[in-house]
Design a protein around this motif. Structure first.
Motif, PDB file in Angstrom:
ATOM      1  N   PHE A  47       0.855  -1.180   0.000  1.00 31.46           N
ATOM      2  CA  PHE A  47       0.000   0.000   0.000  1.00 31.46           C
ATOM      3  C   PHE A  47       0.895   1.236   0.000  1.00 31.46           C
ATOM      4  N   VAL A  48       0.820   2.002  -1.066  1.00 30.62           N
ATOM      5  CA  VAL A  48       1.658   3.180  -1.233  1.00 30.62           C
ATOM      6  C   VAL A  48       0.801   4.429  -1.049  1.00 30.62           C
ATOM      7  N   THR A  49       1.134   5.236  -0.047  1.00 23.15           N
ATOM      8  CA  THR A  49       0.438   6.491   0.201  1.00 23.15           C
ATOM      9  C   THR A  49       1.099   7.599  -0.602  1.00 23.15           C
ATOM     10  N   MET A  50       0.311   8.290  -1.422  1.00 21.95           N
ATOM     11  CA  MET A  50       0.855   9.332  -2.284  1.00 21.95           C
ATOM     12  C   MET A  50      -0.013  10.580  -2.208  1.00 21.95           C
ATOM     13  N   THR A 285       3.505   4.345   4.072  1.00 24.48           N
ATOM     14  CA  THR A 285       3.579   3.410   2.960  1.00 24.48           C
ATOM     15  C   THR A 285       4.186   2.103   3.440  1.00 24.48           C
ATOM     16  N   THR A 286       3.533   0.994   3.155  1.00 24.16           N
ATOM     17  CA  THR A 286       4.081  -0.323   3.468  1.00 24.16           C
ATOM     18  C   THR A 286       4.261  -1.101   2.174  1.00 24.16           C
ATOM     19  N   ALA A 287       5.466  -1.545   1.927  1.00 23.23           N
ATOM     20  CA  ALA A 287       5.767  -2.236   0.677  1.00 23.23           C
ATOM     21  C   ALA A 287       6.288  -3.630   0.972  1.00 23.23           C
ATOM     22  N   SER A 288       5.677  -4.613   0.342  1.00 22.60           N
ATOM     23  CA  SER A 288       6.131  -5.988   0.452  1.00 22.60           C
ATOM     24  C   SER A 288       6.692  -6.388  -0.908  1.00 22.60           C
ATOM     25  N   VAL A 289       8.006  -6.471  -0.988  1.00 25.10           N
ATOM     26  CA  VAL A 289       8.690  -6.688  -2.256  1.00 25.10           C
ATOM     27  C   VAL A 289       9.061  -8.155  -2.396  1.00 25.10           C
ATOM     28  N   VAL A 290       8.812  -8.704  -3.561  1.00 30.68           N
ATOM     29  CA  VAL A 290       9.183 -10.084  -3.868  1.00 30.68           C
ATOM     30  C   VAL A 290      10.411 -10.070  -4.770  1.00 30.68           C
ATOM     31  N   ALA A 291      11.490 -10.698  -4.322  1.00 26.63           N
ATOM     32  CA  ALA A 291      12.704 -10.819  -5.136  1.00 26.63           C
ATOM     33  C   ALA A 291      12.733 -12.212  -5.740  1.00 26.63           C
ATOM     34  N   VAL A 292      12.555 -12.284  -7.044  1.00 28.78           N
ATOM     35  CA  VAL A 292      12.474 -13.564  -7.749  1.00 28.78           C
ATOM     36  C   VAL A 292      13.777 -13.797  -8.507  1.00 28.78           C
ATOM     37  N   VAL A 426       7.458  13.463  -8.811  1.00 25.24           N
ATOM     38  CA  VAL A 426       7.349  12.475  -7.741  1.00 25.24           C
ATOM     39  C   VAL A 426       8.547  12.631  -6.805  1.00 25.24           C
ATOM     40  N   ASN A 427       8.269  12.719  -5.510  1.00 27.33           N
ATOM     41  CA  ASN A 427       9.319  12.765  -4.492  1.00 27.33           C
ATOM     42  C   ASN A 427       8.965  11.774  -3.378  1.00 27.33           C
ATOM     43  N   GLY A 428       9.987  11.254  -2.711  1.00 26.88           N
ATOM     44  CA  GLY A 428       9.686  10.303  -1.639  1.00 26.88           C
ATOM     45  C   GLY A 428      10.932   9.802  -0.947  1.00 26.88           C
ATOM     46  N   VAL A 429      10.720   8.923   0.014  1.00 28.25           N
ATOM     47  CA  VAL A 429      11.815   8.319   0.769  1.00 28.25           C
ATOM     48  C   VAL A 429      11.428   6.897   1.134  1.00 28.25           C
ATOM     49  N   ALA A 447      12.558 -14.530  -2.457  1.00 30.84           N
ATOM     50  CA  ALA A 447      12.768 -13.897  -1.154  1.00 30.84           C
ATOM     51  C   ALA A 447      11.692 -12.834  -0.947  1.00 30.84           C
ATOM     52  N   PHE A 448      11.139 -12.783   0.253  1.00 34.24           N
ATOM     53  CA  PHE A 448      10.103 -11.806   0.595  1.00 34.24           C
ATOM     54  C   PHE A 448      10.716 -10.756   1.526  1.00 34.24           C
ATOM     55  N   ILE A 449      10.623  -9.497   1.114  1.00 36.98           N
ATOM     56  CA  ILE A 449      11.231  -8.386   1.850  1.00 36.98           C
ATOM     57  C   ILE A 449      10.184  -7.297   2.030  1.00 36.98           C
ATOM     58  N   THR A 450      10.225  -6.603   3.152  1.00 34.59           N
ATOM     59  CA  THR A 450       9.294  -5.498   3.385  1.00 34.59           C
ATOM     60  C   THR A 450      10.074  -4.204   3.618  1.00 34.59           C
ATOM     61  N   THR A 451       9.431  -3.093   3.327  1.00 34.90           N
ATOM     62  CA  THR A 451       9.991  -1.777   3.588  1.00 34.90           C
ATOM     63  C   THR A 451       8.848  -0.797   3.794  1.00 34.90           C
ATOM     64  N   SER A 452       9.171   0.408   4.154  1.00 32.61           N
ATOM     65  CA  SER A 452       8.163   1.450   4.351  1.00 32.61           C
ATOM     66  C   SER A 452       8.738   2.774   3.879  1.00 32.61           C
ATOM     67  N   GLY A 453       7.883   3.770   3.771  1.00 30.64           N
ATOM     68  CA  GLY A 453       8.348   5.071   3.307  1.00 30.64           C
ATOM     69  C   GLY A 453       7.194   5.995   2.973  1.00 30.64           C
ATOM     70  N   LYS A 454       7.501   7.069   2.234  1.00 32.83           N
ATOM     71  CA  LYS A 454       6.487   8.046   1.849  1.00 32.83           C
ATOM     72  C   LYS A 454       6.765   8.530   0.434  1.00 32.83           C
ATOM     73  N   LEU A 455       5.694   8.839  -0.271  1.00 36.86           N
ATOM     74  CA  LEU A 455       5.784   9.404  -1.618  1.00 36.86           C
ATOM     75  C   LEU A 455       4.870  10.615  -1.717  1.00 36.86           C
ATOM     76  N   LYS A 456       5.234  11.550  -2.575  1.00 35.37           N
ATOM     77  CA  LYS A 456       4.382  12.704  -2.853  1.00 35.37           C
ATOM     78  C   LYS A 456       4.382  12.969  -4.349  1.00 35.37           C
ATOM     79  N   ILE A 457       3.214  13.357  -4.870  1.00 34.53           N
ATOM     80  CA  ILE A 457       3.090  13.696  -6.286  1.00 34.53           C
ATOM     81  C   ILE A 457       2.602  15.133  -6.411  1.00 34.53           C
ATOM     82  N   LYS A 458       3.295  15.904  -7.226  1.00 28.55           N
ATOM     83  CA  LYS A 458       2.912  17.298  -7.459  1.00 28.55           C
ATOM     84  C   LYS A 458       2.588  17.474  -8.934  1.00 28.55           C
TER      85      LYS A 458
END
Length: 463
Positions: A47-50, A285-292, A426-429, A447-458
């Motif tokens: 889920f990406v918050t923008m 923002t919560t990101a669940s990334v799949v590395a295949v 687009v800006n974010g971290v 491999a299943f990896i998670t991360t978090s962050g923020k994005l903004k769109i102008k």
């Protein structure tokens, strides 16, 4: 003689038994024939918050671009006894006041009125010309990415005195028209609202941005890795106008994947994305990334780990020429083709695991089998000494997490004033990646990896 013959027979019997046992074990390790079926895995959605900001100047720009010259033409006089044409004579200027949009619109208005009685068909018409600047106060609402307004005319500033055409001559009627402007106000305001409705539909632009962000891009040449985002649903809150900016919260439900090997296809389909209005959206923002990683790609990378290295003891040494990996019965088989004191294939069998300190995928509980053209299997026992075997095992690592760290650096250009299209930024971290688990399929290490962050769109300055 009989004793010698018995000894030789016993030796060859032992050799055959050992060889047959080894061969059977090797056969059991060989991979099953591959097929062209796609790699299937279960992926947690991200889920990406923008938050999106649309400047009032951007709406002003779009409005002026779409509205020029004759902006309204009603040539039917019999429906409401009024015929009207409206021209925009100069750029529209927008500003914000108490959460509303104030529009200053230079207009030229021509109207023809039909008046009289149905009795005996006694009718006459009069033409009126109005030339000046109209000020509207509009209550904005952005629903489903479309800006709509409900406007009221606040003021008229005449650049020329209103006139009426009588016997071919223009007669000033300012003193008459000012008190009767209510006849025009509702109609003109409605026409401006309709023009804004037609002009300020940002949905195609937003979907265009999402499509651009969905294009797979390479995150690491070294690991031949690609990042891919697959949108599923798009959420948006009601828009708010403040400080000459329209702001709203957007949330994107999607799948994120990191593919190793060939560039993946872009599966974006705007018609399949669901747009849902919501009252609020989480800030994080919560990101669940799949590395295949396909076994072919993993084999290529692990082979590079062995380049230029020798393994051995004293005069007995080997070099690894090629590495192949595959899945068998819930474990990984690592086949090392070696040259030197031994010419053949060394098989290591183990279970993928994760080292949280070095951030690497490694293969735990390794067992070995040797298939060699040497005279005796046991003559290779020197190779299995603890120090030699541990050095070989050290190179049997497949580094997915550092790959993603490198990918994170590669993502920075896409998070720092990135412009997928003119006028959209687009800006974010992103925070650090956290490892979850490893799963095996018959085609890939996942491999299943998670991360978090923020994005903004102008949005500011679109064509």
């Amino acid at each position: 003689m009989k004793s010698a013959f018995f000894t030789v027979s016993l030796f060859y019997t032992f050799f055959i038994l050992v060889s047959c046992g080894t061969t059977n074990k090797i056969e059991a390790l060989r991979p099953s024939p591959s097929n062209d079926a796609p790699i299937v895995f279960k992926n947690k959605t991200s889920f990406v918050t923008m938050p999106i900001t649309i400047s009032l100047s951007e709406i002003e720009h779009q409005l002026n671009k779409k509205l020029s010259g004759l902006i309204y033409n009603d040539s039917l006089i019999n429906d409401d006894k009024t015929e009207m044409k409206i021209w925009k004579t100069a750029p529209i200027l927008l500003s914000e006041k108490d959460g509303n949009i104030v529009s200053v619109i230079p207009l030229k208005i021509w109207a023809k009125f039909k008046y009289g009685t149905d009795f005996l068909g006694l009718y006459d018409t009069r033409e009126i010309s109005l030339n000046g600047t109209i000020t509207l106060n509009s209550t904005p609402q952005l629903t489903n990415w479309k800006l709509t307004t409900k406007s009221k005319i606040e003021d008229f500033a005449w650049s020329d005195s209103p006139t009426i055409l009588v016997a071919g001559k223009k007669i000033p009627i300012t003193y008459i028209i000012n008190p009767t402007m209510r006849i025009f106000k509702e109609k003109i305001a409605k026409k401006i609202d309709n023009a804004i409705d037609r002009t300020c539909d940002f949905k195609p632009h937003v979907l265009n941005v999402i499509e651009k962000l969905s294009v797979p891009f390479m995150t690491s040449e070294r690991y031949e890795s690609w990042f891919k985002m697959v949108p599923i649903e798009l959420y948006v809150t009601e828009a708010k106008l403040s400080k000459s900016k329209i702001t709203m919260e957007m949330g994107l439900k999607c799948n994120m994947q990191t593919m190793v090997g060939q560039q993946p296809k872009n599966g974006f389909d705007a018609s399949k994305i669901t747009l849902k209005p919501v009252s609020s959206i989480p800030e994080k923002t919560t990101a669940s990334v799949v590395a295949v990683s396909t076994y072919e790609s993993a084999s290529s990378i692990v082979t590079k780990n062995f380049q230029g290295q020798e393994f051995g003891s004293g005069s007995r040494k080997i070099t690894v020429q090629k590495v192949a990996l595959w899945h068998k019965d819930g474990k990984i088989v690592i086949a090392l083709d070696v040259l030197g004191s031994i010419n053949g294939t060394l098989y290591l069998v183990g279970i993928p695991n994760y080292n949280a300190i070095s951030k690497e995928i490694y293969f735990d509980q390794l067992e070995y089998v040797i298939n060699t053209k040497s005279i005796l299997i046991k003559s290779a026992n020197w190779l299995m000494q603890e120090t030699i075997l541990s050095k070989i095992q050290e190179n049997c690592r497949y580094s997915i997490i550092p790959n993603l760290e490198e990918g994170k650096q590669s993502l920075k250009p896409y998070l720092t004033n990135y412009s997928p299209m003119k006028g959209v930024f687009v800006n974010g971290v992103l925070n650090d990646f956290e490892f979850e688990k490893v799963e095996l399929t018959d085609k890939a290490i996942i491999a299943f990896i998670t991360t978090s962050g923020k994005l903004k769109i102008k949005v500011d300055g679109m064509e």
